[in-house]
Design a protein around this motif. Structure first.
Motif, PDB file in Angstrom:
ATOM      1  N   ASP A 103       0.860  -1.156  -0.027  1.00 22.16           N
ATOM      2  CA  ASP A 103       0.187   0.079  -0.103  1.00 22.16           C
ATOM      3  C   ASP A 103       0.856   1.330  -0.182  1.00 22.16           C
ATOM      4  O   ASP A 103       0.597   2.092  -0.553  1.00 22.16           O
ATOM      5  CB  ASP A 103      -0.996  -0.101   1.163  1.00 22.16           C
ATOM      6  CG  ASP A 103      -2.060  -0.989   0.912  1.00 22.16           C
ATOM      7  OD1 ASP A 103      -2.346  -1.246  -0.098  1.00 22.16           O
ATOM      8  OD2 ASP A 103      -2.811  -1.279   2.020  1.00 22.16           O
TER       9      ASP A 103
ATOM     10  N   SER B 144       0.153   3.718  -2.908  1.00 26.85           N
ATOM     11  CA  SER B 144      -0.725   4.543  -2.500  1.00 26.85           C
ATOM     12  C   SER B 144      -0.526   6.128  -3.437  1.00 26.85           C
ATOM     13  O   SER B 144      -1.453   6.635  -3.660  1.00 26.85           O
ATOM     14  CB  SER B 144      -1.040   4.714  -1.067  1.00 26.85           C
ATOM     15  OG  SER B 144       0.499   5.234  -0.579  1.00 26.85           O
TER      16      SER B 144
ATOM     17  N   ILE C 297      -1.456   5.864  -6.942  1.00 30.09           N
ATOM     18  CA  ILE C 297      -2.866   5.686  -7.131  1.00 30.09           C
ATOM     19  C   ILE C 297      -3.460   6.937  -6.941  1.00 30.09           C
ATOM     20  O   ILE C 297      -4.391   7.283  -7.646  1.00 30.09           O
ATOM     21  CB  ILE C 297      -3.530   4.406  -6.105  1.00 30.09           C
ATOM     22  CG1 ILE C 297      -2.923   3.216  -6.420  1.00 30.09           C
ATOM     23  CG2 ILE C 297      -4.993   4.832  -6.109  1.00 30.09           C
ATOM     24  CD1 ILE C 297      -3.466   2.077  -5.705  1.00 30.09           C
TER      25      ILE C 297
ATOM     26  N   ALA D   6      -5.512   9.104  -9.695  1.00 32.86           N
ATOM     27  CA  ALA D   6      -6.986   9.476  -9.263  1.00 32.86           C
ATOM     28  C   ALA D   6      -6.930  10.905  -9.689  1.00 32.86           C
ATOM     29  O   ALA D   6      -8.090  11.558 -10.145  1.00 32.86           O
ATOM     30  CB  ALA D   6      -7.183   9.048  -7.979  1.00 32.86           C
TER      31      ALA D   6
ATOM     32  N   THR E 229     -19.956   8.344  -9.526  1.00 33.11           N
ATOM     33  CA  THR E 229     -18.561   8.289  -9.187  1.00 33.11           C
ATOM     34  C   THR E 229     -17.767   6.822  -9.110  1.00 33.11           C
ATOM     35  O   THR E 229     -18.379   5.584  -8.995  1.00 33.11           O
ATOM     36  CB  THR E 229     -18.226   9.114  -7.858  1.00 33.11           C
ATOM     37  OG1 THR E 229     -19.295   8.441  -6.752  1.00 33.11           O
ATOM     38  CG2 THR E 229     -18.683  10.409  -7.774  1.00 33.11           C
ATOM     39  N   VAL E 230     -16.500   6.964  -9.346  1.00 31.72           N
ATOM     40  CA  VAL E 230     -15.810   5.807  -9.146  1.00 31.72           C
ATOM     41  C   VAL E 230     -15.060   5.774  -7.819  1.00 31.72           C
ATOM     42  O   VAL E 230     -14.367   6.914  -7.461  1.00 31.72           O
ATOM     43  CB  VAL E 230     -14.794   5.473 -10.098  1.00 31.72           C
ATOM     44  CG1 VAL E 230     -13.986   4.162  -9.975  1.00 31.72           C
ATOM     45  CG2 VAL E 230     -15.400   5.402 -11.584  1.00 31.72           C
ATOM     46  N   ARG E 231     -15.211   4.906  -6.728  1.00 32.16           N
ATOM     47  CA  ARG E 231     -14.819   4.980  -5.472  1.00 32.16           C
ATOM     48  C   ARG E 231     -13.271   4.214  -5.657  1.00 32.16           C
ATOM     49  O   ARG E 231     -13.187   3.041  -6.010  1.00 32.16           O
ATOM     50  CB  ARG E 231     -15.635   4.436  -4.552  1.00 32.16           C
ATOM     51  CG  ARG E 231     -17.142   4.951  -4.544  1.00 32.16           C
ATOM     52  CD  ARG E 231     -16.794   6.273  -3.868  1.00 32.16           C
ATOM     53  NE  ARG E 231     -18.251   7.028  -3.855  1.00 32.16           N
ATOM     54  CZ  ARG E 231     -18.664   8.182  -2.989  1.00 32.16           C
ATOM     55  NH1 ARG E 231     -17.633   8.657  -2.123  1.00 32.16           N
ATOM     56  NH2 ARG E 231     -19.786   8.562  -3.154  1.00 32.16           N
ATOM     57  N   ILE E 232     -12.410   4.947  -5.254  1.00 33.35           N
ATOM     58  CA  ILE E 232     -10.974   4.326  -4.920  1.00 33.35           C
ATOM     59  C   ILE E 232     -10.639   4.652  -3.512  1.00 33.35           C
ATOM     60  O   ILE E 232     -10.536   5.626  -3.089  1.00 33.35           O
ATOM     61  CB  ILE E 232     -10.209   4.904  -5.795  1.00 33.35           C
ATOM     62  CG1 ILE E 232     -10.278   4.775  -7.333  1.00 33.35           C
ATOM     63  CG2 ILE E 232      -8.731   4.237  -5.625  1.00 33.35           C
ATOM     64  CD1 ILE E 232      -9.503   5.544  -8.292  1.00 33.35           C
ATOM     65  N   ASP E 233     -10.083   3.650  -2.737  1.00 36.67           N
ATOM     66  CA  ASP E 233      -9.808   3.609  -1.309  1.00 36.67           C
ATOM     67  C   ASP E 233      -8.731   4.742  -1.125  1.00 36.67           C
ATOM     68  O   ASP E 233      -7.618   4.592  -1.777  1.00 36.67           O
ATOM     69  CB  ASP E 233      -9.470   2.299  -0.792  1.00 36.67           C
ATOM     70  CG  ASP E 233     -10.696   1.381  -0.459  1.00 36.67           C
ATOM     71  OD1 ASP E 233     -11.625   1.899  -0.792  1.00 36.67           O
ATOM     72  OD2 ASP E 233     -10.446   0.363  -0.648  1.00 36.67           O
TER      73      ASP E 233
ATOM     74  N   PRO F 240     -13.532  10.538  -4.479  1.00 35.72           N
ATOM     75  CA  PRO F 240     -14.213   9.781  -5.706  1.00 35.72           C
ATOM     76  C   PRO F 240     -13.887  10.560  -7.105  1.00 35.72           C
ATOM     77  O   PRO F 240     -13.847  11.812  -7.104  1.00 35.72           O
ATOM     78  CB  PRO F 240     -15.549  10.057  -5.262  1.00 35.72           C
ATOM     79  CG  PRO F 240     -15.575  10.194  -3.840  1.00 35.72           C
ATOM     80  CD  PRO F 240     -14.489  10.990  -3.350  1.00 35.72           C
TER      81      PRO F 240
END
Length: 891
Positions: free
Chosen positions: A67, A71, A74, A78, A118-122, A126
């Motif tokens: 992660d 992270s 990512i 995003a 929306t597209v949710r990404i941890d 969003p």
């Protein structure tokens, strides 16, 4: 022989003792082995548990490392995706619904994609999920989540019309299952020709027409020079054709012809500005088709294996309606409205007019540029305004009020305004938190009174009383008209009164006592008010269906001044259809009862926006007389507070510090013009007790709380006793707060001790004593406790005796029963007398439940419960019940 038996008995006892000892020894050994086995098992379990824990810790450390490694990457991706989405769907195309507003694209600018979720990404914000539509393709919806599909349709259409110039998107709806209900929020677009519905069986003609539009655009607009309308707009800076979006929501299976036409639209429509939004109709596979699957387990874009998204909620219904109405209005708008300042006199001439002979002010500009004036006086005396929603009825009222208020001072003119529709636009006439100013002429503003017809009736009663007062003064001075009365009594206060009632048909709806009395009062005011300077202005979207006016043509005939806004019905005479062709911001003014020869067209200025009106109101407010008071504001959606009630603030301990002889319990605010409190006097007289009836906990507690606090305000500390018995857990917070605030004067009782309260109070009824108030919350729940103490009969007998003999000895019961039948049972059964209940407040108890024993006449009062309202009746005072609003929580 006896010795032999004794020996045998001893031998048996010895044998049994030895066996018992051996058994105990073996039991101890077995227990020891069991304990040792359990310890071994525990050690094994702990060892086994440690293995996955160690493995899990190693796994978690590894995951954390992964992660941490990715992270940042990512988050960066995003962020780039979100930036790209904002560029592709700028403004209203990708904004959240909160604060959403149309943002049309600049000329020749591509409209871009439209957000649907929306597209949710941890770990990151969003990312908007976009769907291409205008100039790009078509959207096909499927899945078992019908609500999700409907939300996507609403979102796409609203964002599309908001992203384009007004009128640049035209919608065609085919909704055979709901008959257009799925697109009901977009109905206002139909007034501008931007939305058309195709009925069941009309799919084939619809598809044929779309195919014909594509053919026409290709042949005559693009003409082989450009590949698409988007390319044409980018090259020339203009778009000669609107976007046409056909919304197909289900229907029968397509035939061969319909399938062929649909295929042609899918292939060639996007280039020609023809697009499909489809649910329940299959579309062929094509690169221009974006598929959205909305299932109960989630949604995906690109088919069942596509990108998982979280769909946005549907746009608020009011946002859809208001946006479509605004767009339609801009499309329908004719010439721009005249400036509101054109209706106003120069500042130095404000408040110079005299209203003795009538009120005259311009309402707008005529076709030749001359002002169109409205007059209220002996003729015409009253006005009727009509126009569908959105045609400017509220704006016209603002313009008329402003023109009059600028010419006539508060000594010459007073306004009473009542608005039966939901909304607070008229609240600006009264003092508010946002703006401390008010219109000095305004004496009353009633808003959100659509469920409080009694307030409209109270206004008519007030005006009828004022009419009687003026008529009596005219008789005294031997005159007949207001102008004559003002001439012979110059020191009197005789302004002209204009009462404006918007959506007045709500007051007259139905066939109940409110409608009948209101119609009678209206007819009397309309007939006799003209001579005493009382003028009625009634406004409505349509006067059809006003049942209370059936058989009363004389009432409508008094309203000789008719003002019809665009598309108004039955305001003008039957054969006068001049309003049907009016553009926005216009009205037909007719002072001849709507006859064609009296028509005069006026262009109405824009007067209702905050800044336009605020400037005039602040100027007039600064000119107000020194003794001017703000208008009374009644908001049917607001709950009054006891501490703000004038009657509560006026309560005090007697100047000599003694116990009041006739204490008053305030129960709520009466729905009337004067903002009075419903007051229950509690003298030493039989029956001076109060029953609160109904199951609504908050409202019942509010009535008892207000009564107790108002009574405590009148007694010196230590001179009155308040016994609070709470038998409903839901009422405990309010009852406890009351107990804490009354401090040393209050005693607390519950289900276990309420029997002691009844016994002590009943035993103390031997003399006048000091004032004692029993506040019983959910007293009907006490029957079991009373029975458990001294028998059910004895406990209730004590309560009945307190209610019967207590008031004459300064002991009063203020109790809440959760039903009329429960109260009757506690008082002795269905046939029991209710004389000891001198007053009651009915909450969610219907009038028929109250019956003749509690209310004079037969059948009970004409009362239908509604939230946070009660019917108050005092045998010693009232002929009919009063509708009250319980005071809100004191804390």
């Amino acid at each position: 022989m006896a010795d032999r038996r004794g020996q045998l008995a001893r031998q048996v006892r010895d044998t049994l003792a030895e066996a018992l000892g051996a058994t105990r020894t073996r039991l101890s050994a077995a227990q020891a082995e069991l304990t040792a086995g359990r310890e071994r098992l525990a050690r094994v379990q702990r060892a086994a548990a440690a293995v996955p824990e160690r493995v899990g810790a190693q796994r978690d450390r590894r995951i954390a490392e992964i992660d941490a490694r990715y992270s940042t990457r990512i988050a960066e991706l995003a962020r780039r995706a979100a930036d790209a989405a904002r560029q592709e769907a700028p403004g209203c195309a990708g904004a959240d619904w909160a604060g959403w507003t149309p943002t049309p694209a600049r000329r020749a600018e591509p409209p871009g994609a439209l957000r649907v979720g929306t597209v949710r990404i941890d770990g990151v914000d969003p990312v908007p999920a976009l769907v291409p539509l205008l100039d790009a393709g078509h959207v096909h919806l499927s899945g078992d989540d019908r609500a999700g599909c409907d939300a996507v349709v609403s979102a796409l259409l609203l964002r599309a019309v908001g992203r384009a110039d007004p009128g640049a998107v035209r919608l065609i709806g085919y909704d055979p299952e709901q008959l257009g209900g799925g697109l009901a929020g977009f109905a206002p677009l139909g007034t501008a020709g931007l939305l058309t519905f195709v009925g069941p069986g009309g799919l084939s003609p619809l598809l044929d027409d779309l195919v014909e539009q594509i053919r026409r655009v290709n042949e005559t607009v693009l003409a082989g020079e450009y590949a698409s309308l988007r390319e044409l707009a980018a090259a020339t800076g203009r778009r000669p054709e609107p976007w046409r979006v056909a919304v197909l929501l289900g229907g029968d299976e397509l035939n061969r012809h319909e399938r062929g036409q649909l295929d042609r639209i899918v292939r060639a429509g996007a280039a020609c500005g023809v697009h499909l939004v489809v649910h329940g109709v299959p579309l062929p596979e094509d690169p221009t088709v974006t598929r959205v699957v909305a299932g109960v387990s989630g949604a995906r874009i690109g088919g069942s294996a596509g990108l998982p998204v979280r769909l946005d909620p549907p746009p608020p219904a009011t946002l859809v309606t208001e946006t479509c109405r605004e767009i339609a209005a801009r499309v329908n708008a004719g010439p721009p409205p005249t400036p509101f300042a054109d209706l106003l006199p120069p500042p130095e001439l404000m408040w110079r007019e005299d209203s003795a002979d009538g009120l005259t002010a311009p309402i707008g500009e005529g076709p030749q540029g001359r002002p169109v004036r409205l007059t209220l006086g002996d003729y015409p005396p009253h006005a009727l305004i009509g126009g569908p929603s959105g045609t400017g009825k509220t704006n016209l009222i603002f313009a008329w009020i402003g023109a009059l208020a600028a010419r006539y001072s508060p000594a010459e003119l007073e306004f009473y305004l009542l608005d039966f529709k939901e909304g607070v636009s008229f609240a600006r006439f009264a003092q508010g938190r946002r703006d401390p100013s008010w219109l000095p002429h305004m004496r009353l503003v009633g808003i959100n009174v659509n469920t409080d017809r009694e307030f409209g009736l109270a206004l008519l009663r007030f005006l009828a009383e004022e009419l009687r007062r003026r008529a009596d003064a005219a008789k005294k001075h031997e005159v007949t008209k207001l102008a004559e009365l003002r001439a012979v009594d110059p020191t009197g206060h005789w302004p002209r009164i204009v009462a404006v009632v918007d959506e007045f048909q709500m007051l007259l709806a139905g066939r109940d006592v409110v409608a009948r009395e209101a119609a009678d009062l209206l007819e009397d005011l309309a007939r006799r008010g003209r001579s005493q300077g009382i003028h009625l202005v009634l406004a409505s979207q349509d006067v059809r269906g006003i049942e209370a006016l059936w058989g009363r043509p004389a009432l409508v005939a008094q309203f000789t001044l008719r003002i019809a806004l665009p598309k108004a019905l039955r305001i003008l005479a039957e054969r006068n259809d001049a309003a049907q062709s009016l553009p926005r911001w216009h009205a037909v003014v007719n002072a001849e009862s709507g006859m064609v020869e009296g028509n005069e067209v006026a262009r109405i200025p824009s007067a209702s926006d905050w800044e336009t009106w605020s400037g005039l109101q602040h100027r007039l407010w600064r000119m107000r007389p020194a003794d001017a008071a703000p208008a009374r504001l009644f908001d049917g959606d607001a709950i009054p507070r006891l501490a703000d009630a004038p009657d509560f603030r006026a309560l005090a301990v007697p100047p000599d510090g003694t116990v009041p002889r006739n204490p008053v319990a305030l129960l709520g605010e009466i729905i009337d013009v004067q903002s009075r409190s419903a007051a229950l006097r509690l003298p030493r007289a039989p029956g001076r007790n109060l029953a609160v009836l109904g199951t609504r906990v908050d409202e019942a507690c509010a009535v008892l709380d207000a009564a107790a606090r108002s009574l405590a305000r009148q007694h010196p500390p230590g001179t009155a006793r308040f016994s609070i018995a709470c038998l409903d857990p839901d009422a405990d917070p309010i009852a406890r707060a009351l107990y804490d605030d009354l401090a040393d004067d209050a005693a607390w009782y519950d289900e276990e001790t309420v029997g002691e309260l009844m016994a002590e109070t009943a035993d103390a009824l031997t003399g006048p004593g000091s004032p004692h108030y029993l506040l019983l919350f959910a007293v009907d729940a006490a029957a079991g406790a009373l029975a458990a103490r001294a028998g059910r009969r004895t406990g209730l007998e004590q309560l009945r005796r307190i209610m019967h003999d207590g008031p004459e000895r300064r002991t009063h019961v203020l109790a809440w029963w959760r039903g009329v039948a429960r109260m009757r049972a506690d008082l002795g059964g269905p046939a029991a007398r209710t004389d000891q209940i001198g007053a009651w407040v009915a909450l969610d108890a219907h009038g028929g439940e109250l019956g003749a024993s509690l209310y004079p006449g037969t059948g009970g009062p004409d009362w239908y419960p509604r939230p946070w309202r009660g019917l108050f009746f005092d045998r010693a005072v009232h002929r009919t019940g009063q509708v009250i609003i319980p005071y809100g929580p004191s804390r």
